[in-house]
Design a protein around this motif. Structure first.
Motif, PDB file in Angstrom:
ATOM      1  N   GLY A   1     -64.654  84.866 -68.884  1.00 33.87           N
ATOM      2  CA  GLY A   1     -64.384  84.371 -67.275  1.00 33.87           C
ATOM      3  C   GLY A   1     -63.067  84.363 -67.204  1.00 33.87           C
ATOM      4  N   LYS A   2     -62.075  84.228 -67.941  1.00 34.82           N
ATOM      5  CA  LYS A   2     -60.602  84.091 -67.685  1.00 34.82           C
ATOM      6  C   LYS A   2     -60.161  85.546 -67.355  1.00 34.82           C
ATOM      7  CE  LYS A   2     -59.158  79.951 -70.043  1.00 34.82           C
ATOM      8  NZ  LYS A   2     -58.069  79.394 -71.000  1.00 34.82           N
ATOM      9  N   ASN A   3     -60.729  86.591 -67.943  1.00 37.95           N
ATOM     10  CA  ASN A   3     -60.395  87.954 -67.774  1.00 37.95           C
ATOM     11  C   ASN A   3     -60.990  88.306 -66.110  1.00 37.95           C
ATOM     12  OD1 ASN A   3     -59.168  88.087 -69.848  1.00 37.95           O
ATOM     13  ND2 ASN A   3     -60.909  89.539 -71.082  1.00 37.95           N
ATOM     14  N   LEU A   4     -61.908  87.901 -65.741  1.00 34.34           N
ATOM     15  CA  LEU A   4     -62.663  87.985 -64.428  1.00 34.34           C
ATOM     16  C   LEU A   4     -61.644  87.416 -63.231  1.00 34.34           C
ATOM     17  CD1 LEU A   4     -64.599  89.099 -62.263  1.00 34.34           C
ATOM     18  CD2 LEU A   4     -65.764  87.002 -62.738  1.00 34.34           C
ATOM     19  N   GLN A   5     -61.210  85.941 -63.607  1.00 34.83           N
ATOM     20  CA  GLN A   5     -60.330  85.510 -62.741  1.00 34.83           C
ATOM     21  C   GLN A   5     -58.924  86.107 -62.591  1.00 34.83           C
ATOM     22  OE1 GLN A   5     -59.082  81.465 -63.952  1.00 34.83           O
ATOM     23  NE2 GLN A   5     -58.934  80.660 -62.157  1.00 34.83           N
ATOM     24  N   LEU A   6     -58.565  86.537 -63.660  1.00 35.89           N
ATOM     25  CA  LEU A   6     -57.098  87.228 -63.789  1.00 35.89           C
ATOM     26  C   LEU A   6     -57.202  88.472 -62.995  1.00 35.89           C
ATOM     27  CD1 LEU A   6     -54.657  87.501 -66.512  1.00 35.89           C
ATOM     28  CD2 LEU A   6     -55.537  89.603 -65.487  1.00 35.89           C
ATOM     29  N   VAL A   7     -58.083  89.405 -63.132  1.00 37.70           N
ATOM     30  CA  VAL A   7     -58.243  90.697 -62.357  1.00 37.70           C
ATOM     31  C   VAL A   7     -58.594  90.281 -60.962  1.00 37.70           C
ATOM     32  CG1 VAL A   7     -60.536  91.286 -62.915  1.00 37.70           C
ATOM     33  CG2 VAL A   7     -58.622  93.051 -62.746  1.00 37.70           C
ATOM     34  N   ARG A   8     -59.399  89.234 -60.575  1.00 39.44           N
ATOM     35  CA  ARG A   8     -59.650  88.822 -59.060  1.00 39.44           C
ATOM     36  C   ARG A   8     -58.358  88.451 -58.492  1.00 39.44           C
ATOM     37  NH1 ARG A   8     -60.084  84.197 -57.019  1.00 39.44           N
ATOM     38  NH2 ARG A   8     -60.493  82.675 -58.630  1.00 39.44           N
ATOM     39  N   MET A   9     -57.599  87.543 -59.210  1.00 40.63           N
ATOM     40  CA  MET A   9     -56.388  87.172 -58.501  1.00 40.63           C
ATOM     41  C   MET A   9     -55.356  88.284 -58.381  1.00 40.63           C
ATOM     42  SD  MET A   9     -56.154  83.331 -60.043  1.00 40.63           S
ATOM     43  CE  MET A   9     -54.617  82.896 -58.982  1.00 40.63           C
ATOM     44  N   LEU A  10     -55.352  89.102 -59.422  1.00 40.79           N
ATOM     45  CA  LEU A  10     -54.378  90.496 -59.278  1.00 40.79           C
ATOM     46  C   LEU A  10     -54.667  91.057 -58.010  1.00 40.79           C
ATOM     47  CD1 LEU A  10     -52.138  91.978 -60.815  1.00 40.79           C
ATOM     48  CD2 LEU A  10     -54.398  93.083 -62.076  1.00 40.79           C
ATOM     49  N   HIS A  11     -55.996  91.343 -57.770  1.00 41.27           N
ATOM     50  CA  HIS A  11     -56.372  91.890 -56.367  1.00 41.27           C
ATOM     51  C   HIS A  11     -56.049  91.022 -55.225  1.00 41.27           C
ATOM     52  CE1 HIS A  11     -57.927  95.861 -57.891  1.00 41.27           C
ATOM     53  NE2 HIS A  11     -58.131  95.089 -59.179  1.00 41.27           N
ATOM     54  N   GLY A  12     -55.852  89.596 -55.340  1.00 45.34           N
ATOM     55  CA  GLY A  12     -55.756  88.939 -54.252  1.00 45.34           C
ATOM     56  C   GLY A  12     -56.850  88.471 -53.668  1.00 45.34           C
ATOM     57  N   LEU A  13     -58.047  88.405 -54.363  1.00 45.94           N
ATOM     58  CA  LEU A  13     -59.081  88.249 -53.817  1.00 45.94           C
ATOM     59  C   LEU A  13     -59.800  86.635 -54.129  1.00 45.94           C
ATOM     60  CD1 LEU A  13     -61.286  91.305 -55.034  1.00 45.94           C
ATOM     61  CD2 LEU A  13     -60.417  90.783 -52.445  1.00 45.94           C
ATOM     62  N   SER A  14     -60.324  86.078 -53.024  1.00 45.19           N
ATOM     63  CA  SER A  14     -60.788  84.734 -53.432  1.00 45.19           C
ATOM     64  C   SER A  14     -62.149  84.981 -53.819  1.00 45.19           C
ATOM     65  CB  SER A  14     -60.986  83.916 -51.985  1.00 45.19           C
ATOM     66  OG  SER A  14     -61.910  84.666 -51.095  1.00 45.19           O
TER      67      SER A  14
END
Length: 387
Positions: free
Chosen positions: A4-17
């Motif tokens: 899940g940390k990888n999902l959180q990282l790439v989500r935030m990389l895209h600036g998405l909530s």
């Protein structure tokens, strides 16, 4: 195992909530939270959708997290941001850490020159008193300009900063910030520039961020109150003004202006020094060439002439873009040290994400699409990679 940390990282990389990503995935915000906390695993269909939305390979979600946190949140200095939300700051910090990891990987193939900005920073620290004054800032700006060998017209500013070891990137920063900068825990300096700025405004942003890197290298920005942040921004602005327009250079120029409060009077100097009309007038005002009344009149004319957003020559003066990262990619790929597919596989990301993170044109990588021959090296490459 889904990480899940990888999902959180790439989500935030895209600036998405989580809510925004959930809407794209057609699941609830709570579902995204559960995926990131590894309370539930996304379906195979969801994984394929996430892969497409977030521009990564499926394997990205199933490998141990590897991104090193070298840029902590408290090191990031924002340009013109009175209050930056924690969400926005965290997103940019993730971006810094990811691009730093990729740059470090790419530079591992090269003999990279030492970062001379560190030597400059040491000289600056030796000059700094316990409390900064305009006199000290002016001295630091003069030292920095000489150390970096900036040309009189400031035309080599971007190149000089890249040569000093600063990684300069550009992206849609968003929010109130025009640009930001930071030192990593490994003493790697980065400046991130916003897009849609004129060449002269970009020069001021570069000088402003250089001011932060030199004057505020050890400031904990996360603990600053609004008044303290405003003071630090004021110091960086003054550094940029002194750095781009040294008093010994511009004093005679200002003395020759007949209509000192007329914005159009500064057009020739804008072309000569690659600095905006408003920055030129502010420097003249701070040096005492305008009265408060004339300064006020100047800005009324700026509004009347619609110069606030776009000045004369903004479209004529060519915007220079950062080139070091492109050069690194070109050097490595054209010499077949590695290939594009290997870079993608190493980070488990798609080429489109590489292009987005580094603002690289979509046709840049086309010549390197089918390379897999690891030969033809030159002396800038690390010796241990020679065949």
């Amino acid at each position: 195992m889904f990480y899940g940390k990888n999902l959180q990282l790439v989500r935030m990389l895209h600036g998405l909530s989580r809510k925004e990503l959930g809407e794209r995935l057609d699941v609830t915000e709570q579902s995204i939270w559960q995926f990131e906390k590894q309370m539930t695993e996304p379906s195979l269909e969801n994984v394929f959708q996430l892969k497409s939305i977030l521009q990564v390979k499926s394997a990205f979600f199933f490998e141990q997290p590897t991104i090193t946190q070298t840029f902590p949140e408290n090191n990031v200095a924002y340009r013109k941001a009175d209050v930056v939300s924690r969400k926005k700051t965290n997103s940019e910090v993730v971006y810094l850490n990811v691009v730093a990891e990729i740059i470090s990987y790419l530079e591992g193939f090269l003999n990279v020159p030492s970062t001379t900005l560190i030597a400059l920073r040491k000289k600056v620290i030796a000059l700094l008193p316990s409390e900064l004054t305009n006199v000290t800032i002016d001295k630091v700006a003069t030292l920095a300009r000489e150390f970096l060998n900036i040309q009189p017209d400031n035309s080599n500013l971007l190149l000089a900063l890249e040569k000093s070891g600063i990684h300069i990137l550009e992206k849609n920063v968003g929010g109130k910030a025009d640009a930001y900068s930071a030192w990593s825990t490994k003493d790697v300096p980065i400046i991130v520039l916003g897009i849609k700025k004129s060449a002269v405004r970009r020069n001021f942003d570069l000088a402003h961020e250089l001011g932060h890197l030199l004057l505020h290298a050890h400031v904990d920005f996360s603990t600053l109150e609004k008044r303290e942040r405003a003071q630090i921004e004021k110091e960086a602005d003054y550094f940029a003004s002194c750095f781009l327009l040294p008093v010994q250079t511009v004093k005679r120029e200002f003395e020759g202006i007949k209509k000192i409060s007329n914005p159009d009077s500064y057009i020739p100097l804008k072309l000569k020094y690659h600095v905006s009309i408003q920055a030129l007038e502010m420097r003249a005002y701070k040096l005492g060439f305008l009265t408060a009344k004339q300064h006020s009149y100047f800005y009324r004319q700026i509004s009347l002439n619609n110069y606030k957003m776009e000045e004369p020559l903004d479209r004529e003066i060519v915007l220079k873009r950062p080139g070091k990262i492109r050069s690194i990619f070109r050097l490595i790929l054209s010499n077949h040290v590695t290939d594009l597919q290997s870079i993608e596989e190493h980070f488990q990301i798609e080429r489109s994400l590489l292009e987005e993170m580094f603002s690289i044109e979509s046709d840049f990588f086309i010549p390197y699409e089918k390379q897999n021959n690891f030969t033809d090296f030159n002396n800038i490459l690390r010796p241990n990679f020679n065949a």
